[in-house]
Design a protein around this motif. Sequence first.
Motif, PDB file in Angstrom:
ATOM      1  N   THR A  88       5.153  -6.465  -2.532  1.00 22.19           N
ATOM      2  CA  THR A  88       4.849  -7.852  -2.166  1.00 22.19           C
ATOM      3  C   THR A  88       4.804  -8.035  -0.655  1.00 22.19           C
ATOM      4  O   THR A  88       4.353  -9.073  -0.172  1.00 22.19           O
ATOM      5  CB  THR A  88       5.909  -8.810  -2.730  1.00 22.19           C
ATOM      6  N   HIS A  89       5.288  -7.035   0.115  1.00 18.70           N
ATOM      7  CA  HIS A  89       5.300  -7.157   1.578  1.00 18.70           C
ATOM      8  C   HIS A  89       5.398  -5.759   2.188  1.00 18.70           C
ATOM      9  O   HIS A  89       5.865  -4.832   1.534  1.00 18.70           O
ATOM     10  CB  HIS A  89       6.474  -8.026   2.031  1.00 18.70           C
ATOM     11  N   ASP A  90       4.945  -5.614   3.441  1.00 18.09           N
ATOM     12  CA  ASP A  90       4.976  -4.335   4.162  1.00 18.09           C
ATOM     13  C   ASP A  90       4.455  -3.192   3.280  1.00 18.09           C
ATOM     14  O   ASP A  90       5.075  -2.139   3.159  1.00 18.09           O
ATOM     15  CB  ASP A  90       6.405  -4.010   4.635  1.00 18.09           C
ATOM     16  N   VAL A  91       3.289  -3.445   2.678  1.00 19.99           N
ATOM     17  CA  VAL A  91       2.766  -2.549   1.641  1.00 19.99           C
ATOM     18  C   VAL A  91       2.642  -1.105   2.137  1.00 19.99           C
ATOM     19  O   VAL A  91       3.083  -0.168   1.470  1.00 19.99           O
ATOM     20  CB  VAL A  91       1.395  -3.074   1.151  1.00 19.99           C
ATOM     21  N   GLU A  92       2.041  -0.928   3.311  1.00 21.05           N
ATOM     22  CA  GLU A  92       1.777   0.449   3.764  1.00 21.05           C
ATOM     23  C   GLU A  92       3.049   1.173   4.194  1.00 21.05           C
ATOM     24  O   GLU A  92       3.177   2.383   3.981  1.00 21.05           O
ATOM     25  CB  GLU A  92       0.742   0.429   4.892  1.00 21.05           C
ATOM     26  N   VAL A  93       3.981   0.443   4.773  1.00 21.69           N
ATOM     27  CA  VAL A  93       5.265   1.042   5.183  1.00 21.69           C
ATOM     28  C   VAL A  93       5.983   1.577   3.935  1.00 21.69           C
ATOM     29  O   VAL A  93       6.439   2.724   3.903  1.00 21.69           O
ATOM     30  CB  VAL A  93       6.153   0.004   5.909  1.00 21.69           C
ATOM     31  N   HIS A  94       6.054   0.740   2.902  1.00 20.49           N
ATOM     32  CA  HIS A  94       6.742   1.161   1.674  1.00 20.49           C
ATOM     33  C   HIS A  94       5.988   2.304   0.986  1.00 20.49           C
ATOM     34  O   HIS A  94       6.603   3.225   0.453  1.00 20.49           O
ATOM     35  CB  HIS A  94       6.882  -0.023   0.712  1.00 20.49           C
ATOM     36  N   ALA A  95       4.664   2.244   1.018  1.00 17.82           N
ATOM     37  CA  ALA A  95       3.867   3.292   0.364  1.00 17.82           C
ATOM     38  C   ALA A  95       4.101   4.642   1.047  1.00 17.82           C
ATOM     39  O   ALA A  95       4.256   5.665   0.384  1.00 17.82           O
ATOM     40  CB  ALA A  95       2.384   2.928   0.407  1.00 17.82           C
ATOM     41  N   ARG A  96       4.125   4.621   2.382  1.00 14.62           N
ATOM     42  CA  ARG A  96       4.349   5.854   3.114  1.00 14.62           C
ATOM     43  C   ARG A  96       5.746   6.431   2.805  1.00 14.62           C
ATOM     44  O   ARG A  96       5.910   7.636   2.625  1.00 14.62           O
ATOM     45  CB  ARG A  96       4.194   5.593   4.621  1.00 14.62           C
ATOM     46  N   ALA A  97       6.741   5.560   2.727  1.00 17.94           N
ATOM     47  CA  ALA A  97       8.095   6.007   2.394  1.00 17.94           C
ATOM     48  C   ALA A  97       8.129   6.623   0.991  1.00 17.94           C
ATOM     49  O   ALA A  97       8.771   7.653   0.770  1.00 17.94           O
ATOM     50  CB  ALA A  97       9.066   4.824   2.483  1.00 17.94           C
ATOM     51  N   LYS A  98       7.400   5.997   0.053  1.00 22.19           N
ATOM     52  CA  LYS A  98       7.393   6.506  -1.327  1.00 22.19           C
ATOM     53  C   LYS A  98       6.707   7.866  -1.420  1.00 22.19           C
ATOM     54  O   LYS A  98       7.119   8.735  -2.189  1.00 22.19           O
ATOM     55  CB  LYS A  98       6.733   5.502  -2.277  1.00 22.19           C
ATOM     56  N   LEU A  99       5.661   8.060  -0.617  1.00 19.65           N
ATOM     57  CA  LEU A  99       4.986   9.364  -0.590  1.00 19.65           C
ATOM     58  C   LEU A  99       6.011  10.460  -0.294  1.00 19.65           C
ATOM     59  O   LEU A  99       6.002  11.527  -0.903  1.00 19.65           O
ATOM     60  CB  LEU A  99       3.908   9.325   0.501  1.00 19.65           C
ATOM     61  N   GLN A 100       6.904  10.183   0.648  1.00 22.37           N
ATOM     62  CA  GLN A 100       7.929  11.159   1.039  1.00 22.37           C
ATOM     63  C   GLN A 100       9.000  11.310  -0.039  1.00 22.37           C
ATOM     64  O   GLN A 100       9.291  12.422  -0.484  1.00 22.37           O
ATOM     65  CB  GLN A 100       8.601  10.728   2.357  1.00 22.37           C
ATOM     66  N   THR A 101       9.586  10.189  -0.465  1.00 25.35           N
ATOM     67  CA  THR A 101      10.740  10.293  -1.370  1.00 25.35           C
ATOM     68  C   THR A 101      10.334  10.830  -2.744  1.00 25.35           C
ATOM     69  O   THR A 101      11.107  11.537  -3.376  1.00 25.35           O
ATOM     70  CB  THR A 101      11.460   8.944  -1.536  1.00 25.35           C
ATOM     71  N   LYS A 102       9.126  10.508  -3.200  1.00 23.34           N
ATOM     72  CA  LYS A 102       8.703  10.959  -4.532  1.00 23.34           C
ATOM     73  C   LYS A 102       8.179  12.389  -4.510  1.00 23.34           C
ATOM     74  O   LYS A 102       8.166  13.049  -5.537  1.00 23.34           O
ATOM     75  CB  LYS A 102       7.603  10.055  -5.078  1.00 23.34           C
ATOM     76  N   GLY A 103       7.661  12.829  -3.373  1.00 26.26           N
ATOM     77  CA  GLY A 103       7.087  14.168  -3.308  1.00 26.26           C
ATOM     78  C   GLY A 103       5.710  14.263  -3.936  1.00 26.26           C
ATOM     79  O   GLY A 103       5.258  15.347  -4.306  1.00 26.26           O
ATOM     80  N   CYS A 104       5.018  13.132  -4.025  1.00 26.19           N
ATOM     81  CA  CYS A 104       3.678  13.155  -4.626  1.00 26.19           C
ATOM     82  C   CYS A 104       2.627  13.340  -3.529  1.00 26.19           C
ATOM     83  O   CYS A 104       2.956  13.429  -2.344  1.00 26.19           O
ATOM     84  CB  CYS A 104       3.435  11.904  -5.442  1.00 26.19           C
ATOM     85  N   ASP A 105       1.360  13.434  -3.947  1.00 27.26           N
ATOM     86  CA  ASP A 105       0.277  13.716  -2.998  1.00 27.26           C
ATOM     87  C   ASP A 105      -0.380  12.447  -2.465  1.00 27.26           C
ATOM     88  O   ASP A 105      -0.755  12.381  -1.310  1.00 27.26           O
ATOM     89  CB  ASP A 105      -0.772  14.594  -3.673  1.00 27.26           C
ATOM     90  N   TRP A 106      -0.553  11.472  -3.351  1.00 28.37           N
ATOM     91  CA  TRP A 106      -1.156  10.200  -2.942  1.00 28.37           C
ATOM     92  C   TRP A 106      -0.314   9.056  -3.504  1.00 28.37           C
ATOM     93  O   TRP A 106       0.265   9.173  -4.593  1.00 28.37           O
ATOM     94  CB  TRP A 106      -2.557  10.000  -3.542  1.00 28.37           C
ATOM     95  N   ILE A 107      -0.291   7.969  -2.754  1.00 26.81           N
ATOM     96  CA  ILE A 107       0.205   6.700  -3.293  1.00 26.81           C
ATOM     97  C   ILE A 107      -0.936   5.686  -3.207  1.00 26.81           C
ATOM     98  O   ILE A 107      -1.536   5.511  -2.141  1.00 26.81           O
ATOM     99  CB  ILE A 107       1.424   6.169  -2.494  1.00 26.81           C
ATOM    100  N   VAL A 108      -1.236   5.076  -4.333  1.00 26.15           N
ATOM    101  CA  VAL A 108      -2.201   3.985  -4.344  1.00 26.15           C
ATOM    102  C   VAL A 108      -1.400   2.704  -4.155  1.00 26.15           C
ATOM    103  O   VAL A 108      -0.652   2.286  -5.039  1.00 26.15           O
ATOM    104  CB  VAL A 108      -2.989   3.950  -5.670  1.00 26.15           C
ATOM    105  N   ALA A 109      -1.519   2.130  -2.964  1.00 23.66           N
ATOM    106  CA  ALA A 109      -0.714   0.966  -2.615  1.00 23.66           C
ATOM    107  C   ALA A 109      -1.463  -0.299  -3.004  1.00 23.66           C
ATOM    108  O   ALA A 109      -2.656  -0.441  -2.746  1.00 23.66           O
ATOM    109  CB  ALA A 109      -0.425   0.972  -1.118  1.00 23.66           C
ATOM    110  N   ASN A 110      -0.697  -1.195  -3.590  1.00 25.32           N
ATOM    111  CA  ASN A 110      -1.288  -2.323  -4.287  1.00 25.32           C
ATOM    112  C   ASN A 110      -0.510  -3.568  -3.860  1.00 25.32           C
ATOM    113  O   ASN A 110       0.708  -3.619  -4.032  1.00 25.32           O
ATOM    114  CB  ASN A 110      -1.093  -1.961  -5.758  1.00 25.32           C
ATOM    115  N   ASP A 111      -1.200  -4.538  -3.259  1.00 23.48           N
ATOM    116  CA  ASP A 111      -0.518  -5.748  -2.783  1.00 23.48           C
ATOM    117  C   ASP A 111      -0.484  -6.795  -3.897  1.00 23.48           C
ATOM    118  O   ASP A 111      -1.470  -7.483  -4.148  1.00 23.48           O
ATOM    119  CB  ASP A 111      -1.248  -6.298  -1.553  1.00 23.48           C
ATOM    120  N   VAL A 112       0.664  -6.870  -4.572  1.00 21.87           N
ATOM    121  CA  VAL A 112       0.759  -7.801  -5.707  1.00 21.87           C
ATOM    122  C   VAL A 112       1.134  -9.220  -5.275  1.00 21.87           C
ATOM    123  O   VAL A 112       1.282 -10.095  -6.121  1.00 21.87           O
ATOM    124  CB  VAL A 112       1.744  -7.313  -6.800  1.00 21.87           C
ATOM    125  N   SER A 113       1.251  -9.437  -3.950  1.00 24.98           N
ATOM    126  CA  SER A 113       1.493 -10.815  -3.497  1.00 24.98           C
ATOM    127  C   SER A 113       0.198 -11.631  -3.575  1.00 24.98           C
ATOM    128  O   SER A 113       0.217 -12.853  -3.565  1.00 24.98           O
ATOM    129  CB  SER A 113       2.033 -10.831  -2.065  1.00 24.98           C
TER     130      SER A 113
END
Length: 221
Positions: free
Chosen positions: A152-177
């Motif tokens: 709902t906020h700071d979409v790209e910051v959170h997406a980048r963090a999730k890329l690291q913590t999850k160990g995945c290759d891509w995150i499709v970031a989605n602004d649900v606000s």
Amino acid sequence: ALAGPASKPLAGKRAIVTAGPTVEPIDPVRVIANRSSGKQGYAIAAALEALGADVVLVSGPTALTAPAGVRRVSVETAHEMLMACEAALPADVAVCVAAVADWRPASVGETKLKKGAGGPPTLTLVENPDILATLSKDQRRPRLVVGFAAETHDVEVHARAKLQTKGCDWIVANDVSVAGTMGGDDNAVAIVTHAGIERWERMSKGEVARRLAARIAEELP
Ligand code: CTP
Ligand code: CA
């Protein structure tokens, strides 16, 4: 591997897609659940199938019909979803679109909890397994692991963090606000990879799915 015809670039490739919510029982009649229509995940399963992939759609409860040609495995809890994904390995690509309940009740009542003089029960919650993170570090890890991040906020910051913590290759970031995204037919997404970020214009969930499937096909040799 045999290359498919141009219209079926994913022929011979196996895909796992998670979709919908998970529901976690409190007792035989009550659950904790996430909001999710399943539309985006089902559209991605259909788009991958259209490009020739062999698709297993691991789905929590939704009102949707399984896309033609897609093998749906219906589950309820996060634990069941994880087991179904692991049973579907090996795969070339996993796309985790499900809105997995982050927590479940620590214990499930065997009989219906009753209202009473004791007042409302206190629910103790425990964390659910992370399906995306587990698939990302599995010994049989798919070559490409894609997660979604609904923020709902700071979409790209959170997406980048999730890329690291999850160990995945891509995150499709989605602004649900954005009004109408949850349960709606449109989506505004950005693809965050280890190489950078690609912002896509607002488009239908079907179009997001087709573009994502095409990107996946480019990525898989
Ligand atoms: N996911 C998963 N299993 C979980 C939780 C999340 O597979 N137990 C996946 C989702 O399907 C999605 C991605 O992880 O692809 C990100 O989900 P999200 O809920 O945004 O991230 P969380 O790590 O749960 O963090 P939070 O909800 O606190 O933002
Ligand atoms: Ca979550």
